[in-house]
Design a protein around this motif. Sequence first.
Motif, PDB file in Angstrom:
ATOM      1  N   PRO A  23      38.841  58.611  45.813  1.00 40.13           N
ATOM      2  CA  PRO A  23      38.388  59.211  44.786  1.00 40.13           C
ATOM      3  C   PRO A  23      36.912  58.389  44.488  1.00 40.13           C
ATOM      4  O   PRO A  23      36.904  56.882  44.910  1.00 40.13           O
ATOM      5  CB  PRO A  23      39.226  59.111  43.843  1.00 40.13           C
ATOM      6  CG  PRO A  23      40.631  59.249  44.491  1.00 40.13           C
ATOM      7  CD  PRO A  23      40.372  58.445  45.808  1.00 40.13           C
ATOM      8  N   PRO A  24      36.016  58.772  44.364  1.00 41.57           N
ATOM      9  CA  PRO A  24      34.789  58.032  43.684  1.00 41.57           C
ATOM     10  C   PRO A  24      35.132  56.947  42.849  1.00 41.57           C
ATOM     11  O   PRO A  24      35.768  57.146  41.793  1.00 41.57           O
ATOM     12  CB  PRO A  24      33.844  58.816  42.726  1.00 41.57           C
ATOM     13  CG  PRO A  24      34.366  60.378  43.200  1.00 41.57           C
ATOM     14  CD  PRO A  24      35.870  60.197  43.665  1.00 41.57           C
ATOM     15  N   GLY A  25      34.640  55.712  43.037  1.00 41.46           N
ATOM     16  CA  GLY A  25      35.062  54.466  42.623  1.00 41.46           C
ATOM     17  C   GLY A  25      36.077  53.804  42.803  1.00 41.46           C
ATOM     18  O   GLY A  25      36.556  52.487  42.355  1.00 41.46           O
ATOM     19  N   THR A  26      37.107  54.448  43.520  1.00 37.16           N
ATOM     20  CA  THR A  26      38.515  53.671  43.911  1.00 37.16           C
ATOM     21  C   THR A  26      38.336  52.376  44.647  1.00 37.16           C
ATOM     22  O   THR A  26      38.942  51.504  44.272  1.00 37.16           O
ATOM     23  CB  THR A  26      39.438  54.499  44.847  1.00 37.16           C
ATOM     24  OG1 THR A  26      39.604  55.977  43.842  1.00 37.16           O
ATOM     25  CG2 THR A  26      40.625  54.072  44.890  1.00 37.16           C
ATOM     26  N   ALA A  27      37.419  52.299  45.723  1.00 34.23           N
ATOM     27  CA  ALA A  27      37.346  51.019  46.467  1.00 34.23           C
ATOM     28  C   ALA A  27      36.795  49.941  45.429  1.00 34.23           C
ATOM     29  O   ALA A  27      37.298  48.785  45.603  1.00 34.23           O
ATOM     30  CB  ALA A  27      36.287  51.234  47.560  1.00 34.23           C
ATOM     31  N   LEU A  28      35.911  50.617  44.458  1.00 29.56           N
ATOM     32  CA  LEU A  28      35.307  49.468  43.562  1.00 29.56           C
ATOM     33  C   LEU A  28      36.527  48.918  42.657  1.00 29.56           C
ATOM     34  O   LEU A  28      36.476  47.783  42.438  1.00 29.56           O
ATOM     35  CB  LEU A  28      34.180  50.012  42.710  1.00 29.56           C
ATOM     36  CG  LEU A  28      33.631  49.138  41.681  1.00 29.56           C
ATOM     37  CD1 LEU A  28      32.237  48.957  41.725  1.00 29.56           C
ATOM     38  CD2 LEU A  28      34.178  49.487  40.157  1.00 29.56           C
ATOM     39  N   LEU A  29      37.227  49.859  41.945  1.00 25.67           N
ATOM     40  CA  LEU A  29      38.510  49.610  41.164  1.00 25.67           C
ATOM     41  C   LEU A  29      39.285  48.583  42.021  1.00 25.67           C
ATOM     42  O   LEU A  29      39.737  47.486  41.566  1.00 25.67           O
ATOM     43  CB  LEU A  29      39.093  50.636  40.906  1.00 25.67           C
ATOM     44  CG  LEU A  29      38.267  51.499  39.910  1.00 25.67           C
ATOM     45  CD1 LEU A  29      39.241  52.719  39.533  1.00 25.67           C
ATOM     46  CD2 LEU A  29      38.129  50.550  38.421  1.00 25.67           C
ATOM     47  N   ILE A  30      39.571  48.786  43.233  1.00 27.28           N
ATOM     48  CA  ILE A  30      40.693  47.970  43.933  1.00 27.28           C
ATOM     49  C   ILE A  30      39.974  46.574  44.166  1.00 27.28           C
ATOM     50  O   ILE A  30      40.622  45.578  43.982  1.00 27.28           O
ATOM     51  CB  ILE A  30      40.843  48.667  45.552  1.00 27.28           C
ATOM     52  CG1 ILE A  30      41.824  49.929  45.365  1.00 27.28           C
ATOM     53  CG2 ILE A  30      41.418  47.610  46.550  1.00 27.28           C
ATOM     54  CD1 ILE A  30      41.875  50.725  46.494  1.00 27.28           C
ATOM     55  N   GLY A  31      38.738  46.407  44.596  1.00 28.81           N
ATOM     56  CA  GLY A  31      38.255  45.126  44.656  1.00 28.81           C
ATOM     57  C   GLY A  31      38.061  44.303  43.453  1.00 28.81           C
ATOM     58  O   GLY A  31      38.503  43.206  43.330  1.00 28.81           O
ATOM     59  N   ALA A  32      37.592  44.944  42.295  1.00 30.14           N
ATOM     60  CA  ALA A  32      37.570  44.345  40.974  1.00 30.14           C
ATOM     61  C   ALA A  32      39.062  44.030  40.704  1.00 30.14           C
ATOM     62  O   ALA A  32      39.367  42.757  40.160  1.00 30.14           O
ATOM     63  CB  ALA A  32      37.118  45.121  40.013  1.00 30.14           C
ATOM     64  N   ALA A  33      40.318  44.736  40.726  1.00 23.57           N
ATOM     65  CA  ALA A  33      41.381  44.522  40.550  1.00 23.57           C
ATOM     66  C   ALA A  33      42.050  43.105  41.174  1.00 23.57           C
ATOM     67  O   ALA A  33      42.638  42.530  40.803  1.00 23.57           O
ATOM     68  CB  ALA A  33      42.408  45.747  40.614  1.00 23.57           C
ATOM     69  N   LEU A  34      41.354  43.211  42.471  1.00 22.82           N
ATOM     70  CA  LEU A  34      42.006  42.145  43.496  1.00 22.82           C
ATOM     71  C   LEU A  34      41.218  41.031  42.903  1.00 22.82           C
ATOM     72  O   LEU A  34      41.936  39.620  42.680  1.00 22.82           O
ATOM     73  CB  LEU A  34      41.466  42.372  44.746  1.00 22.82           C
ATOM     74  CG  LEU A  34      41.975  41.111  45.871  1.00 22.82           C
ATOM     75  CD1 LEU A  34      43.360  41.133  45.999  1.00 22.82           C
ATOM     76  CD2 LEU A  34      41.082  41.445  47.126  1.00 22.82           C
TER      77      LEU A  34
END
Length: 191
Positions: A130-141
Amino acid sequence: MAKRVIRVPRLGSPASSHQQGATRYSEFLARNLSQVDAALDTAVETVLRLPTPAVRSTAHSEDGLVYVEGTPYAAWGHNYLARPCLDAGHGVVLPRRFTATDPIAGALDDLTAACGASRLLADVSGPETPPGTALLIGAALASGVRIAAFHPHLTYTHASGREPNWRSLMIRYAVHAHLKDREAVQAWLAM
């Protein structure tokens, strides 16, 4: 976030005559290399002058909160991942950015929720995440959130070479667990 924009206001003028054996790309490179070099030098100097960031710990809003990111490519919605979380006694937060009347506010809410949760469970199925998922994963990490990627079956991207869906290195190496079925989700939630 970008604190400075480095611009090269003018590209080199095209040559009036074509050089023997040169492609239009090599000609473009030859006339613009000095501008690119200057921009790169400026960028490196800017990065070297940045202050060292302070290490901060992120306070998680709730120990049992799971941010659940479903895939838009499946008809089952978010419930197939939210239900096991609820059954295991966890609170669930779902993305807002796809249905918010103000998508920017929804995206910022999603970012805050993902980084404040104790876990992030993302379905990375489909031809793309989904759009933005990779960004959310990186920020959450970066925020210390435990992350799992749900990927029940092998899928392929639309890119040339038709590589498997695990093409995003941010996703592949940022997650703590790769889950293939509901039982794996339940086991991860029990950890």
